[in-house]
Design a protein around this motif. Structure first.
Motif, PDB file in Angstrom:
ATOM      1  N   MET A  93       0.809  -1.218   0.000  1.00 44.33           N
ATOM      2  CA  MET A  93       0.000   0.000   0.000  1.00 44.33           C
ATOM      3  C   MET A  93       0.842   1.267   0.000  1.00 44.33           C
ATOM      4  SD  MET A  93      -3.202  -1.165   2.303  1.00 44.33           S
ATOM      5  CE  MET A  93      -4.580  -0.587   1.332  1.00 44.33           C
ATOM      6  N   CYS A  94       2.120   1.150   0.259  1.00 49.95           N
ATOM      7  CA  CYS A  94       2.972   2.335   0.182  1.00 49.95           C
ATOM      8  C   CYS A  94       4.321   1.955  -0.408  1.00 49.95           C
ATOM      9  CB  CYS A  94       3.112   3.046   1.514  1.00 49.95           C
ATOM     10  SG  CYS A  94       3.131   2.052   2.999  1.00 49.95           S
ATOM     11  N   PRO A  95       4.328   1.691  -1.702  1.00 48.40           N
ATOM     12  CA  PRO A  95       5.576   1.280  -2.347  1.00 48.40           C
ATOM     13  C   PRO A  95       6.684   2.324  -2.256  1.00 48.40           C
ATOM     14  CG  PRO A  95       3.863   1.695  -3.977  1.00 48.40           C
ATOM     15  CD  PRO A  95       3.224   1.768  -2.629  1.00 48.40           C
ATOM     16  N   ARG A  96       6.317   3.603  -2.131  1.00 46.39           N
ATOM     17  CA  ARG A  96       7.357   4.635  -1.962  1.00 46.39           C
ATOM     18  C   ARG A  96       8.131   4.408  -0.679  1.00 46.39           C
ATOM     19  NH1 ARG A  96       4.569  10.276  -2.706  1.00 46.39           N
ATOM     20  NH2 ARG A  96       6.092  10.625  -1.082  1.00 46.39           N
ATOM     21  N   ALA A  97       7.470   3.878   0.341  1.00 45.57           N
ATOM     22  CA  ALA A  97       8.155   3.608   1.605  1.00 45.57           C
ATOM     23  C   ALA A  97       9.185   2.506   1.423  1.00 45.57           C
ATOM     24  CB  ALA A  97       7.142   3.218   2.679  1.00 45.57           C
ATOM     25  N   VAL A  98       8.843   1.486   0.655  1.00 44.90           N
ATOM     26  CA  VAL A  98       9.783   0.386   0.427  1.00 44.90           C
ATOM     27  C   VAL A  98      11.014   0.890  -0.311  1.00 44.90           C
ATOM     28  CG1 VAL A  98      10.111  -1.841  -0.727  1.00 44.90           C
ATOM     29  CG2 VAL A  98       7.968  -1.356   0.460  1.00 44.90           C
ATOM     30  N   SER A  99      10.803   1.663  -1.374  1.00 42.01           N
ATOM     31  CA  SER A  99      11.963   2.165  -2.111  1.00 42.01           C
ATOM     32  C   SER A  99      12.770   3.143  -1.262  1.00 42.01           C
ATOM     33  CB  SER A  99      11.543   2.808  -3.437  1.00 42.01           C
ATOM     34  OG  SER A  99      10.702   3.901  -3.227  1.00 42.01           O
ATOM     35  N   ALA A 100      12.105   3.914  -0.418  1.00 43.09           N
ATOM     36  CA  ALA A 100      12.833   4.840   0.456  1.00 43.09           C
ATOM     37  C   ALA A 100      13.672   4.074   1.468  1.00 43.09           C
ATOM     38  CB  ALA A 100      11.862   5.770   1.165  1.00 43.09           C
ATOM     39  N   LEU A 101      13.120   2.987   2.005  1.00 40.62           N
ATOM     40  CA  LEU A 101      13.878   2.187   2.964  1.00 40.62           C
ATOM     41  C   LEU A 101      15.132   1.619   2.326  1.00 40.62           C
ATOM     42  CD1 LEU A 101      11.197   0.121   4.911  1.00 40.62           C
ATOM     43  CD2 LEU A 101      12.765   1.811   5.840  1.00 40.62           C
ATOM     44  N   THR A 102      15.004   1.139   1.097  1.00 45.12           N
ATOM     45  CA  THR A 102      16.182   0.579   0.432  1.00 45.12           C
ATOM     46  C   THR A 102      17.201   1.663   0.098  1.00 45.12           C
ATOM     47  OG1 THR A 102      15.141   0.690  -1.742  1.00 45.12           O
ATOM     48  CG2 THR A 102      14.911  -1.378  -0.530  1.00 45.12           C
ATOM     49  N   ASP A 103      16.724   2.915  -0.014  1.00 46.40           N
ATOM     50  CA  ASP A 103      17.628   4.038  -0.277  1.00 46.40           C
ATOM     51  C   ASP A 103      18.119   4.695   1.005  1.00 46.40           C
ATOM     52  OD1 ASP A 103      17.258   3.596  -2.970  1.00 46.40           O
ATOM     53  OD2 ASP A 103      15.728   5.151  -3.186  1.00 46.40           O
ATOM     54  N   GLY A 104      17.644   4.216   2.172  1.00 48.29           N
ATOM     55  CA  GLY A 104      18.056   4.773   3.453  1.00 48.29           C
ATOM     56  C   GLY A 104      17.379   6.075   3.819  1.00 48.29           C
ATOM     57  N   VAL A 105      16.245   6.387   3.195  1.00 48.32           N
ATOM     58  CA  VAL A 105      15.520   7.621   3.485  1.00 48.32           C
ATOM     59  C   VAL A 105      14.563   7.372   4.649  1.00 48.32           C
ATOM     60  CG1 VAL A 105      13.899   9.320   2.546  1.00 48.32           C
ATOM     61  CG2 VAL A 105      15.648   8.320   1.074  1.00 48.32           C
ATOM     62  N   PRO A 106      14.557   8.226   5.674  1.00 50.29           N
ATOM     63  CA  PRO A 106      13.617   8.052   6.790  1.00 50.29           C
ATOM     64  C   PRO A 106      12.172   8.192   6.312  1.00 50.29           C
ATOM     65  CG  PRO A 106      15.252   9.744   7.296  1.00 50.29           C
ATOM     66  CD  PRO A 106      15.422   9.370   5.868  1.00 50.29           C
ATOM     67  N   PHE A 107      11.259   7.485   6.981  1.00 49.17           N
ATOM     68  CA  PHE A 107       9.849   7.546   6.637  1.00 49.17           C
ATOM     69  C   PHE A 107       9.291   8.955   6.687  1.00 49.17           C
ATOM     70  CE2 PHE A 107       9.633   2.981   7.845  1.00 49.17           C
ATOM     71  CZ  PHE A 107       9.124   2.518   6.642  1.00 49.17           C
ATOM     72  N   SER A 108       9.826   9.784   7.565  1.00 44.75           N
ATOM     73  CA  SER A 108       9.275  11.124   7.716  1.00 44.75           C
ATOM     74  C   SER A 108       9.399  11.967   6.439  1.00 44.75           C
ATOM     75  CB  SER A 108       9.951  11.849   8.876  1.00 44.75           C
ATOM     76  OG  SER A 108      11.339  11.926   8.652  1.00 44.75           O
ATOM     77  N   PHE A 109      10.221  11.538   5.495  1.00 43.37           N
ATOM     78  CA  PHE A 109      10.385  12.267   4.252  1.00 43.37           C
ATOM     79  C   PHE A 109       9.540  11.700   3.110  1.00 43.37           C
ATOM     80  CE2 PHE A 109      14.347  13.122   6.526  1.00 43.37           C
ATOM     81  CZ  PHE A 109      14.281  14.506   6.569  1.00 43.37           C
ATOM     82  N   ILE A 110       8.687  10.734   3.400  1.00 45.19           N
ATOM     83  CA  ILE A 110       7.907  10.036   2.364  1.00 45.19           C
ATOM     84  C   ILE A 110       6.471  10.520   2.370  1.00 45.19           C
ATOM     85  CG2 ILE A 110       7.252   7.770   1.473  1.00 45.19           C
ATOM     86  CD1 ILE A 110       9.420   6.604   3.245  1.00 45.19           C
ATOM     87  N   ARG A 111       6.154  11.642   2.076  1.00 43.54           N
ATOM     88  CA  ARG A 111       4.759  12.085   2.077  1.00 43.54           C
ATOM     89  C   ARG A 111       4.246  12.199   0.714  1.00 43.54           C
ATOM     90  NH1 ARG A 111       2.195  13.862   7.089  1.00 43.54           N
ATOM     91  NH2 ARG A 111       3.772  13.506   8.604  1.00 43.54           N
TER      92      ARG A 111
END
Length: 111
Positions: A93-111
């Motif tokens: 439901m939030c594929p951007r979160a998965v790609s951000a995690l693999t890129d090391g981006v904190p969830f707080s930047f995934i809006r």
């Protein structure tokens, strides 16, 4: 009586309209829950809680463990199944979160 029929006709036409298209992402999510033996959760509740996972993760200071605990409370389930549910919700439901995690981006930047 004619006035009552005139008022009822548009309401009947509205009720007879084609149902809204199903969201394929939701269908995949519900299917995944069923596959992992979480399919006994009411589908409307599963979708509602699943859609809350990404916004919860984006709150400052939140992590998957915190969100899984909230999901466990929402669903009335033990932490193990709630963690599986949370992981599936993140993945589907939030594929951007998965790609951000693999890129090391904190969830707080995934809006």
């Amino acid at each position: 009586m004619g006035a009552a029929l005139a008022i009822a006709a548009p309401a009947t036409a509205t009720m007879a309209a084609a149902p809204a298209q199903a969201d394929p992402g939701v269908d995949v999510f519900l299917s995944a829950l069923d596959h992992y033996r979480l399919g006994d959760i009411d589908p409307a509740t599963a979708v509602r809680v699943g859609e809350q996972v990404c916004p919860m993760l984006s709150e400052p200071g939140q992590n998957m463990a915190n969100v899984a605990a909230k999901v466990a409370d929402e669903l009335g389930r033990p932490l193990g199944p709630a963690t599986m549910f949370t992981g599936l919700a993140i993945q589907l439901m939030c594929p951007r979160a998965v790609s951000a995690l693999t890129d090391g981006v904190p969830f707080s930047f995934i809006r």
